[in-house]
Scaffold this motif. Structure first.
Motif, PDB file in Angstrom:
ATOM      1  N   HIS A  64      -7.467 -34.758 -18.588  1.00 19.24           N
ATOM      2  CA  HIS A  64      -8.594 -33.905 -18.219  1.00 19.24           C
ATOM      3  C   HIS A  64      -8.093 -32.921 -17.168  1.00 19.24           C
ATOM      4  O   HIS A  64      -7.305 -33.299 -16.299  1.00 19.24           O
ATOM      5  CB  HIS A  64      -9.725 -34.708 -17.562  1.00 19.24           C
ATOM      6  CG  HIS A  64     -10.129 -35.941 -18.297  1.00 19.24           C
ATOM      7  ND1 HIS A  64     -10.974 -35.925 -19.374  1.00 19.24           N
ATOM      8  CD2 HIS A  64      -9.800 -37.236 -18.109  1.00 19.24           C
ATOM      9  CE1 HIS A  64     -11.158 -37.160 -19.808  1.00 19.24           C
ATOM     10  NE2 HIS A  64     -10.447 -37.969 -19.058  1.00 19.24           N
ATOM     11  N   PHE A  65      -8.556 -31.676 -17.241  1.00 20.73           N
ATOM     12  CA  PHE A  65      -8.309 -30.770 -16.131  1.00 20.73           C
ATOM     13  C   PHE A  65      -9.526 -29.891 -15.913  1.00 20.73           C
ATOM     14  O   PHE A  65     -10.276 -29.595 -16.837  1.00 20.73           O
ATOM     15  CB  PHE A  65      -7.009 -29.972 -16.299  1.00 20.73           C
ATOM     16  CG  PHE A  65      -6.979 -28.941 -17.395  1.00 20.73           C
ATOM     17  CD1 PHE A  65      -7.081 -27.588 -17.092  1.00 20.73           C
ATOM     18  CD2 PHE A  65      -6.802 -29.308 -18.714  1.00 20.73           C
ATOM     19  CE1 PHE A  65      -7.018 -26.632 -18.088  1.00 20.73           C
ATOM     20  CE2 PHE A  65      -6.733 -28.366 -19.728  1.00 20.73           C
ATOM     21  CZ  PHE A  65      -6.844 -27.017 -19.412  1.00 20.73           C
ATOM     22  N   HIS A  66      -9.735 -29.554 -14.647  1.00 18.52           N
ATOM     23  CA  HIS A  66     -10.882 -28.756 -14.214  1.00 18.52           C
ATOM     24  C   HIS A  66     -10.358 -27.646 -13.319  1.00 18.52           C
ATOM     25  O   HIS A  66      -9.432 -27.861 -12.532  1.00 18.52           O
ATOM     26  CB  HIS A  66     -11.883 -29.614 -13.438  1.00 18.52           C
ATOM     27  CG  HIS A  66     -12.270 -30.856 -14.179  1.00 18.52           C
ATOM     28  ND1 HIS A  66     -13.210 -30.869 -15.165  1.00 18.52           N
ATOM     29  CD2 HIS A  66     -11.793 -32.127 -14.095  1.00 18.52           C
ATOM     30  CE1 HIS A  66     -13.320 -32.091 -15.650  1.00 18.52           C
ATOM     31  NE2 HIS A  66     -12.467 -32.871 -15.022  1.00 18.52           N
ATOM     32  N   ALA A  67     -10.946 -26.464 -13.424  1.00 18.50           N
ATOM     33  CA  ALA A  67     -10.489 -25.324 -12.640  1.00 18.50           C
ATOM     34  C   ALA A  67     -11.676 -24.524 -12.129  1.00 18.50           C
ATOM     35  O   ALA A  67     -12.701 -24.419 -12.807  1.00 18.50           O
ATOM     36  CB  ALA A  67      -9.591 -24.438 -13.488  1.00 18.50           C
ATOM     37  N   TYR A  68     -11.507 -23.943 -10.937  1.00 21.19           N
ATOM     38  CA  TYR A  68     -12.535 -23.125 -10.307  1.00 21.19           C
ATOM     39  C   TYR A  68     -11.876 -21.851  -9.788  1.00 21.19           C
ATOM     40  O   TYR A  68     -11.059 -21.889  -8.887  1.00 21.19           O
ATOM     41  CB  TYR A  68     -13.188 -23.921  -9.178  1.00 21.19           C
ATOM     42  CG  TYR A  68     -14.269 -23.197  -8.413  1.00 21.19           C
ATOM     43  CD1 TYR A  68     -15.235 -22.440  -9.060  1.00 21.19           C
ATOM     44  CD2 TYR A  68     -14.328 -23.293  -7.035  1.00 21.19           C
ATOM     45  CE1 TYR A  68     -16.231 -21.807  -8.351  1.00 21.19           C
ATOM     46  CE2 TYR A  68     -15.322 -22.664  -6.314  1.00 21.19           C
ATOM     47  CZ  TYR A  68     -16.273 -21.916  -6.984  1.00 21.19           C
ATOM     48  OH  TYR A  68     -17.252 -21.285  -6.286  1.00 21.19           O
ATOM     49  N   ASN A  69     -12.233 -20.713 -10.384  1.00 21.80           N
ATOM     50  CA  ASN A  69     -11.657 -19.412 -10.058  1.00 21.80           C
ATOM     51  C   ASN A  69     -12.426 -18.762  -8.907  1.00 21.80           C
ATOM     52  O   ASN A  69     -13.650 -18.733  -8.917  1.00 21.80           O
ATOM     53  CB  ASN A  69     -11.722 -18.526 -11.305  1.00 21.80           C
ATOM     54  CG  ASN A  69     -11.145 -17.147 -11.111  1.00 21.80           C
ATOM     55  OD1 ASN A  69     -10.422 -16.891 -10.161  1.00 21.80           O
ATOM     56  ND2 ASN A  69     -11.467 -16.254 -12.024  1.00 21.80           N
ATOM     57  N   THR A  70     -11.701 -18.216  -7.935  1.00 24.26           N
ATOM     58  CA  THR A  70     -12.364 -17.593  -6.786  1.00 24.26           C
ATOM     59  C   THR A  70     -12.452 -16.078  -6.881  1.00 24.26           C
ATOM     60  O   THR A  70     -13.290 -15.476  -6.243  1.00 24.26           O
ATOM     61  CB  THR A  70     -11.617 -17.917  -5.480  1.00 24.26           C
ATOM     62  OG1 THR A  70     -10.310 -17.371  -5.567  1.00 24.26           O
ATOM     63  CG2 THR A  70     -11.573 -19.389  -5.226  1.00 24.26           C
TER      64      THR A  70
ATOM     65  N   THR B 224      -6.451 -22.927  -1.607  1.00 29.35           N
ATOM     66  CA  THR B 224      -6.582 -21.902  -2.630  1.00 29.35           C
ATOM     67  C   THR B 224      -5.191 -21.477  -3.068  1.00 29.35           C
ATOM     68  O   THR B 224      -4.344 -21.145  -2.247  1.00 29.35           O
ATOM     69  CB  THR B 224      -7.390 -20.708  -2.095  1.00 29.35           C
ATOM     70  OG1 THR B 224      -8.704 -21.182  -1.771  1.00 29.35           O
ATOM     71  CG2 THR B 224      -7.498 -19.602  -3.127  1.00 29.35           C
ATOM     72  N   GLN B 225      -4.959 -21.521  -4.372  1.00 30.77           N
ATOM     73  CA  GLN B 225      -3.634 -21.229  -4.916  1.00 30.77           C
ATOM     74  C   GLN B 225      -3.702 -19.996  -5.803  1.00 30.77           C
ATOM     75  O   GLN B 225      -4.437 -19.975  -6.793  1.00 30.77           O
ATOM     76  CB  GLN B 225      -3.141 -22.443  -5.717  1.00 30.77           C
ATOM     77  CG  GLN B 225      -1.707 -22.331  -6.144  1.00 30.77           C
ATOM     78  CD  GLN B 225      -1.227 -23.607  -6.825  1.00 30.77           C
ATOM     79  OE1 GLN B 225      -0.922 -23.580  -8.006  1.00 30.77           O
ATOM     80  NE2 GLN B 225      -1.183 -24.707  -6.095  1.00 30.77           N
TER      81      GLN B 225
ATOM     82  N   GLN C  77       0.672 -12.747 -17.867  1.00 24.99           N
ATOM     83  CA  GLN C  77      -0.014 -11.522 -17.446  1.00 24.99           C
ATOM     84  C   GLN C  77      -1.435 -11.770 -16.951  1.00 24.99           C
ATOM     85  O   GLN C  77      -2.285 -10.888 -17.035  1.00 24.99           O
ATOM     86  CB  GLN C  77      -0.007 -10.488 -18.567  1.00 24.99           C
ATOM     87  CG  GLN C  77       1.385 -10.085 -18.977  1.00 24.99           C
ATOM     88  CD  GLN C  77       1.415  -9.072 -20.103  1.00 24.99           C
ATOM     89  OE1 GLN C  77       0.375  -8.623 -20.584  1.00 24.99           O
ATOM     90  NE2 GLN C  77       2.614  -8.711 -20.534  1.00 24.99           N
ATOM     91  N   GLN C  78      -1.699 -12.973 -16.431  1.00 20.91           N
ATOM     92  CA  GLN C  78      -2.991 -13.271 -15.806  1.00 20.91           C
ATOM     93  C   GLN C  78      -2.761 -13.548 -14.325  1.00 20.91           C
ATOM     94  O   GLN C  78      -1.829 -14.270 -13.977  1.00 20.91           O
ATOM     95  CB  GLN C  78      -3.647 -14.495 -16.450  1.00 20.91           C
ATOM     96  CG  GLN C  78      -3.940 -14.356 -17.907  1.00 20.91           C
ATOM     97  CD  GLN C  78      -4.901 -13.233 -18.208  1.00 20.91           C
ATOM     98  OE1 GLN C  78      -5.896 -13.039 -17.533  1.00 20.91           O
ATOM     99  NE2 GLN C  78      -4.583 -12.456 -19.224  1.00 20.91           N
ATOM    100  N   THR C  79      -3.588 -12.967 -13.475  1.00 22.40           N
ATOM    101  CA  THR C  79      -3.508 -13.211 -12.036  1.00 22.40           C
ATOM    102  C   THR C  79      -4.899 -13.565 -11.535  1.00 22.40           C
ATOM    103  O   THR C  79      -5.858 -12.823 -11.775  1.00 22.40           O
ATOM    104  CB  THR C  79      -2.980 -11.964 -11.292  1.00 22.40           C
ATOM    105  OG1 THR C  79      -1.677 -11.656 -11.793  1.00 22.40           O
ATOM    106  CG2 THR C  79      -2.902 -12.212  -9.799  1.00 22.40           C
ATOM    107  N   PHE C  80      -4.994 -14.712 -10.883  1.00 22.02           N
ATOM    108  CA  PHE C  80      -6.266 -15.177 -10.328  1.00 22.02           C
ATOM    109  C   PHE C  80      -5.952 -16.212  -9.260  1.00 22.02           C
ATOM    110  O   PHE C  80      -4.791 -16.476  -8.969  1.00 22.02           O
ATOM    111  CB  PHE C  80      -7.182 -15.754 -11.421  1.00 22.02           C
ATOM    112  CG  PHE C  80      -6.567 -16.860 -12.223  1.00 22.02           C
ATOM    113  CD1 PHE C  80      -6.803 -18.187 -11.883  1.00 22.02           C
ATOM    114  CD2 PHE C  80      -5.753 -16.592 -13.318  1.00 22.02           C
ATOM    115  CE1 PHE C  80      -6.237 -19.213 -12.613  1.00 22.02           C
ATOM    116  CE2 PHE C  80      -5.194 -17.609 -14.054  1.00 22.02           C
ATOM    117  CZ  PHE C  80      -5.432 -18.925 -13.706  1.00 22.02           C
TER     118      PHE C  80
END
Length: 169
Positions: A77-83, A37-38, A133-136
């Motif tokens: 291609h890129f894929h992302a999953y936010n926790t 997790t990053q 200014q985004q943090t996730f």
């Protein structure tokens, strides 16, 4: 006069063989993912730590950037999953530090993906970057890889040897 004709004929044959010769290995491809997790914020470049393939070594595991080794047309291609809960996930695919396409979502377990085809020159840089200014956090575990970044060449650019020689304008 006959030797001039023979030289011209030999030159044309040489150029023809260059034009139709088997291409040099121009198989450029990379595919990477996150195994941990990053936490991401404020224009961070995503550095993917699992390399599945890196033909031509265009992807830099230390910087997270793909640097084009062969001029041509590429697909990415890129894929992302936010926790995180109640946070905005927003990522851009950047081409030479300019945003091209984005994924965004709000709330826990947001998933986003994007694809794009681009013409690249040798040395062009492609990477995935968070918005200012985004943090996730992007979720990842060694046995659960959800966030990935992949690219490969569709066709290499080639110059026309006849045009370069001045025979055909």
């Amino acid at each position: 006069m006959a030797s001039t004709g023979i030289q011209l004929f030999t030159s044309i044959l040489t150029l023809c063989s260059l034009a139709w010769a088997a291409p040099v290995d121009q198989n450029v491809a990379f595919s990477v993912g996150l195994t941990n997790t990053q936490r991401v914020s404020n224009n961070d470049i995503i550095v993917y730590d699992r390399v599945f393939i890196n033909d031509h070594y265009g992807y830099d595991e230390l910087t997270g950037e793909f640097r084009c080794p062969v001029e041509g047309t590429y697909i990415f291609h890129f894929h992302a999953y936010n926790t995180n809960q109640e946070s905005i996930m927003w990522l851009d695919l950047m081409h030479n530090n300019q945003p091209v396409v984005s994924v965004s979502g709000y709330n826990s377990h947001t998933v986003g993906s994007q694809s794009v085809i681009l013409k690249l020159r040798v040395g062009d840089k492609i990477h995935i970057q968070s918005k200012e200014q985004q943090t996730f956090a992007l979720f990842g575990l060694p046995d659960q890889i959800y966030s990935t970044f992949t690219g490969h060449i569709i066709s290499a650019s080639s110059s026309n040897p006849f045009q370069d020689s001045g025979i055909i304008g």
